[in-house]
Enzyme design. Structure first.
Site, PDB file in Angstrom:
ATOM      1  N   HIS A 212     100.297  -3.153 150.591  1.00 44.51           N
ATOM      2  CA  HIS A 212      99.767  -4.097 149.601  1.00 44.51           C
ATOM      3  C   HIS A 212      98.263  -4.279 149.789  1.00 44.51           C
ATOM      4  CE1 HIS A 212     104.068  -5.796 149.089  1.00 44.51           C
ATOM      5  NE2 HIS A 212     103.880  -4.635 148.497  1.00 44.51           N
TER       6      HIS A 212
ATOM      7  N   GLU B 233      91.813  -4.678 145.514  1.00 44.15           N
ATOM      8  CA  GLU B 233      90.703  -3.731 145.468  1.00 44.15           C
ATOM      9  C   GLU B 233      89.704  -4.099 144.388  1.00 44.15           C
ATOM     10  OE1 GLU B 233      92.245   0.486 146.690  1.00 44.15           O
ATOM     11  OE2 GLU B 233      91.211   0.751 144.777  1.00 44.15           O
TER      12      GLU B 233
ATOM     13  N   HIS C 230     106.968  -2.127 139.422  1.00 48.02           N
ATOM     14  CA  HIS C 230     107.419  -0.758 139.707  1.00 48.02           C
ATOM     15  C   HIS C 230     108.607  -0.658 140.681  1.00 48.02           C
ATOM     16  CE1 HIS C 230     103.612  -0.506 142.476  1.00 48.02           C
ATOM     17  NE2 HIS C 230     104.626  -0.969 143.157  1.00 48.02           N
ATOM     18  N   ASN C 231     109.243  -1.806 140.965  1.00 47.17           N
ATOM     19  CA  ASN C 231     110.521  -1.801 141.710  1.00 47.17           C
ATOM     20  C   ASN C 231     111.465  -2.743 140.970  1.00 47.17           C
ATOM     21  OD1 ASN C 231     109.572  -0.239 143.816  1.00 47.17           O
ATOM     22  ND2 ASN C 231     109.658  -1.848 145.355  1.00 47.17           N
TER      23      ASN C 231
ATOM     24  N   HIS D  86     104.193   5.896 139.951  1.00 42.71           N
ATOM     25  CA  HIS D  86     103.699   4.550 140.295  1.00 42.71           C
ATOM     26  C   HIS D  86     102.522   4.563 141.257  1.00 42.71           C
ATOM     27  CE1 HIS D  86     105.294   4.745 144.319  1.00 42.71           C
ATOM     28  NE2 HIS D  86     105.215   3.453 144.530  1.00 42.71           N
TER      29      HIS D  86
ATOM     30  N   LYS E 221      93.110  -5.046 152.804  1.00 44.52           N
ATOM     31  CA  LYS E 221      94.473  -4.607 153.118  1.00 44.52           C
ATOM     32  C   LYS E 221      95.200  -5.716 153.844  1.00 44.52           C
ATOM     33  CE  LYS E 221      95.963  -0.982 152.697  1.00 44.52           C
ATOM     34  NZ  LYS E 221      96.660  -0.333 151.569  1.00 44.52           N
TER      35      LYS E 221
END
Lengths: 138, 486
Positions: free
Chosen positions: B209, B212, B334-335, B409, B485
């Protein structure tokens, strides 16, 4: 005999745990998991917790055990490093686990584990050593 | 390692490779992997193709067990896996086809800022983001809620945050499903999940995760980029995270229940992490109601995170978010498992579409795409690694016809975390990124090396495959200048 080793897995983290007995295997699997979560070098214990778990077979019991420890890590904020399993069958486990509050040990934290998965989870016995590979979702 | 794929992979064309149904006794459909010759080499190196085959055992599966070009070895379904089951025909839902991080996804914000304005303040900006956005193992938030309030988050999703003043109505319009799946029922959520979710709204977590700060450095489709507000040179912010401990607990709870339900429904799957139950069974329905709670929790989490990000930008650049033009471009899950209608062999069928490490990619004119974007198709956000690029794509009609409206993804991992952490390049990693003008801060020890650019496939190659295969279309490319991060 090694207690556990980290093995290659592309997306997540996988360990192989070993034990001369099922009890030792469960203890080392938990120790391996907490080694991913935190740096256990030189950590001492200050509190303990008693756990009593059951499941339909030994693989499910192993997941139940690791899940229970993870839940307590996140909610009670405890880093566990000492796992005294007093009773273990294929379906039942009783243990006293010892650890330390995260509080002043925050700098020990390493990688968040979301869960222990059931992917390809098989407890096997080779000669007189039990082993299991566990994939953790991180 | 003994993980190398030894089975058949039949070339259909330059971007499609099939695992025939005859590969394993019990496969109900063939497998179909999207890749080019080069990506296929790394795909064959781990056990992901085996997982594509395993997923083909799921009762009620239709067409193919699909895998996108960012496919890699996961648990249960591979990462990059897409599986749809026919509900009426006893089709199943599997928590292992959604993952522990339910509704993990991406959110992209645009701005009017340019690199020239941001560069002199980049250090300040990254430090301020790092100290205001909780990241790392078990990170906790200043947004702490009681059980009654947490239940509202589960039912309302991102709307909860907007009602609290953490965002605007326009944000909801620019979020998949409006940031809320209907049918969430908190009575199917365990006390443990409630407990773990009480203080994690607005936290990033750890692992892959990130947050950015980027620049749009290439535009491929001027019209679509214009509609999305993504001009060349504009500064964007990308947020990647999910449902935190709340979703992880929901998945743990139900994976356990599903294993125990396998014999009840006489289901045989080659991997216990694919344990499942019919969508229309009590076990299936309960999981779906809880999964939706976790999906809503994730959308609310990303909304709260975005609110914190906007606050930091306002402070650092001493201007309001409206003046800075900090609008949400889009938010994708995306999950997740979704319930969507497709025409299968001439018949309209309601399918349960699992996308695990795969993104919905509906084409133009699809009613599920909000009016503002309906002409261009649904935006798709594809992050790369912290040293290379990220992309915005749009969905296509071809994806709807071929892959249940799904595409890739991300870049997909190439190297294990262990191998990445021990790679010789780790010693110069920060220096190499800095030389490229990328400022990085990480909460976790070791996360940085594990997540290094060399640990990932080249996102440019992955995106070229989905673009050339026609299951989504490139709009623009970004490059990172600041990375946080977990």
């Amino acid at each position: 005999m090694k207690r556990f080793e980290i093995i290659d897995h592309t997306a997540d983290i996988s360990i192989k745990a070993y034990g001369k007995s099922l009890k030792e295997l469960f203890r080392n699997a938990a120790f391996g998991m907490f080694n991913i979560l935190a740096d256990l070098e030189g950590i001492t214990t200050s509190t303990s917790l008693e756990l009593k778990l059951d499941a339909p077979d030994k693989e499910e019991l192993l997941i139940e055990w690791l899940d229970e420890l993870l839940y307590n890590f996140y909610t009670k904020q405890l880093i566990f490093c000492d796992f005294d399993i007093t009773e273990l069958t294929d379906k039942n486990l009783t243990a006293k686990v010892k650890g330390r509050f995260i509080g002043e040990n925050k700098n020990r934290l390493k990688t968040e584990i979301k869960a222990a998965t059931r992917h390809d989870l098989h407890i096997t016995k080779k000669e007189d050593t039990y082993e299991v590979r566990i994939v953790f979702d991180v | 390692m003994g993980n190398e794929w030894q089975g058949p992979l039949e070339k259909i064309d330059a971007y499609r490779w099939m695992i025939p149904q005859t590969y394993a006794n019990g496969m109900k459909v063939p497998g179909m992997i999207y890749a080019d010759e080069n990506l296929l080499k790394s795909i064959k190196r781990d056990r992901a193709p085996q997982q594509v085959s395993n997923a083909a055992f799921l009762p009620g599966i239709v067409k193919y067990s699909f895998a996108m070009p960012d496919i890699h070895w996961g648990y249960g379904l591979p990462i990059g896996g897409v599986v749809a089951t026919d509900i009426e025909a006893g089709g199943v839902i599997t928590p292992g086809g959604v993952g522990f991080d339910i509704c993990c996804g991406l959110r992209l914000l645009r701005s009017n800022l340019t690199e020239k304005e941001v560069r002199p303040k980049l250090d300040n900006l990254i430090h301020a983001l790092f100290s205001n956005v909780p990241a790392g193992v078990g990170s906790k938030s200043n947004i702490k809620v009681n059980a009654a309030e947490e239940e509202k988050i589960m039912v309302k999703g991102a709307r909860w945050a907007v009602e609290k003043g953490f965002g605007t109505k326009e944000d909801l319009e620019r979020t998949e499903d409006g940031g809320c799946m209907e049918g969430a029922d908190a009575s199917h959520v365990s006390d443990r999940a409630f407990e773990r979710g009480s203080n994690q709204s607005g936290t990033l977590g750890s692992g892959n995760h990130f947050l950015e700060v980027q620049i749009v450095d290439e535009v491929y489709d001027d019209n679509a980029a214009g509609i999305l507000g993504l001009d060349k040179g504009a500064i964007t912010v990308m947020i990647h995270c999910g449902s935190r401990g709340f979703g992880h607990q929901v998945c743990s709870d139900y994976s356990k229940g599903m294993v125990r339900a396998l014999s009840k429904y006489n289901i045989n799957v080659p991997d216990r992490q694919l344990a499942c139950a019919p969508v229309n069974s009590p076990e299936g329905k309960a999981y779906i109601a809880a999964m939706k709670c976790a999906a809503n929790y994730a959308w609310n989490n990303r909304q709260c995170l975005m609110h914190k990000v906007r606050g930091v930008f306002e402070k650092v650049f001493e201007a309001g978010q409206k003046d800075l033009g900090m609008a949400l471009v889009w938010d994708v899950a995306h999950n997740i498992a979704k319930f969507e209608k497709y025409n299968i062999n001439g018949k309209d069928k309601l399918l349960c579409v699992h996308r695990k490490g795969a993104t919905r990619a509906f084409g133009p004119d699809n009613p599920a795409v909000p009016g503002i974007y309906r002409k261009i198709g649904q935006p798709v956000i594809i992050p790369g690694d912290m040293g290379r690029n990220s992309y915005v794509l749009v969905g296509t009609k071809k994806a709807e016809e071929e892959t249940f409206g799904s595409t890739c993804h991300g870049a997909g991992r190439l190297m294990s975390r262990k191998a990445a952490a021990n790679a010789p390049e780790r010693h110069t990693l920060l220096r190499d990124l800095e030389a490229k003008g990328i400022k990085v801060m990480a909460a976790g020890r070791g996360t940085l090396a594990e997540e290094a650019p060399y640990a990932y496939k080249n996102v440019n190659e992955v995106v070229d495959v989905v673009h050339n295969a026609g299951i989504s279309k490139k709009v623009c490319r970004m490059r990172p200048i600041g990375v946080i991060k977990g």
